[in-house]
Scaffold this active site. Sequence first.
Site, PDB file in Angstrom:
ATOM      1  N   ARG A  35       0.819  -1.223   0.000  1.00  0.00           N
ATOM      2  CA  ARG A  35       0.000   0.000   0.000  1.00  0.00           C
ATOM      3  C   ARG A  35       0.856   1.278   0.000  1.00  0.00           C
ATOM      4  NH1 ARG A  35      -5.420   1.816   1.639  1.00  0.00           N
ATOM      5  NH2 ARG A  35      -5.262   3.650   2.963  1.00  0.00           N
ATOM      6  N   ILE A  61      -7.130   7.885  -1.255  1.00  0.00           N
ATOM      7  CA  ILE A  61      -7.064   6.427  -1.226  1.00  0.00           C
ATOM      8  C   ILE A  61      -7.906   6.044  -0.005  1.00  0.00           C
ATOM      9  CG2 ILE A  61      -4.865   6.537   0.057  1.00  0.00           C
ATOM     10  CD1 ILE A  61      -4.098   3.823  -1.043  1.00  0.00           C
ATOM     11  N   SER A  62      -8.811   5.073  -0.163  1.00  0.00           N
ATOM     12  CA  SER A  62      -9.742   4.748   0.916  1.00  0.00           C
ATOM     13  C   SER A  62      -9.019   4.152   2.124  1.00  0.00           C
ATOM     14  CB  SER A  62     -10.792   3.746   0.416  1.00  0.00           C
ATOM     15  OG  SER A  62     -11.472   4.273  -0.700  1.00  0.00           O
ATOM     16  N   GLN A  63      -9.668   4.287   3.281  1.00  0.00           N
ATOM     17  CA  GLN A  63      -9.188   3.692   4.530  1.00  0.00           C
ATOM     18  C   GLN A  63      -9.021   2.175   4.322  1.00  0.00           C
ATOM     19  OE1 GLN A  63     -12.419   3.498   7.244  1.00  0.00           O
ATOM     20  NE2 GLN A  63     -11.156   3.536   9.083  1.00  0.00           N
TER      21      GLN A  63
END
Length: 216
Positions: A35, A61-63
């Site tokens: 990530r 960018i999503s959790q």
Amino acid sequence: MSDYAIARRRMVEEQVVARGVGDRRVIDAMLRVPRHLFVPEALAAQAYSDFPLPIGERQTISQPYMVGVMSEALQLTGGEKVLEIGTGSGYQAAVLALLARQVFSLERIPALARQARRILDACGFARVNVRVTDGTFGWEDEAPFDGIIVTAGAPSIPQSYRTQLAVGGRLVIPVGDRVSQVLMRVTRVSERDFREERLFGCRFVPLIGNHGWSEE
Ligand code: SAM
């Protein structure tokens, strides 16, 4: 193990598994995708933290937890063809690439799509298909899809997503206002029938396009 690999393992254990994501394939995929390479370099140290991060162009960018729970909601077993709306950083697409046979991803902002393409290629996800367009129309030429995942908040469910879903397929989409939404799962149970489930509340950047929100 590198510091990033240690942080990644902690992220998966503490943010994803501890909160109820139990699909072994999703867990393994999130353990594998680096990530920290999908976020701007200056934010790499925060890549495994429990929140979304800015990726430029006023997008995020999503959790990690949201990626885990949305991926699980698709109930993939490995043979599927999946469409993602909102490529963003490319991270969710990389996770999907480890869960499904084919991944198609649409992004409306060219600079984000270019950057995602670069990282996906560098990380060995060259087979993810990325296209720059208004994703509220879906990807008609490649339909039907066994899974459709929308990573931006929609005012309502665009008809194209129902049409492009295979019978037995699942659509996961946040639906609500510009600020907060409910994560919905829509399963196409037959040619004409759809089952809708409300999963939980969430907050996404808006889905902007012809069948989404207008630009501010
Ligand atoms: N899935 C992404 C990731 O893993 O980094 C996060 C996506 S971010 C929360 C939402 C993305 O949806 C943004 O990149 C935004 O530009 C994109 N988006 C918004 N409306 C869109 C549309 N109509 N078609 C395609 N992409 C759209």
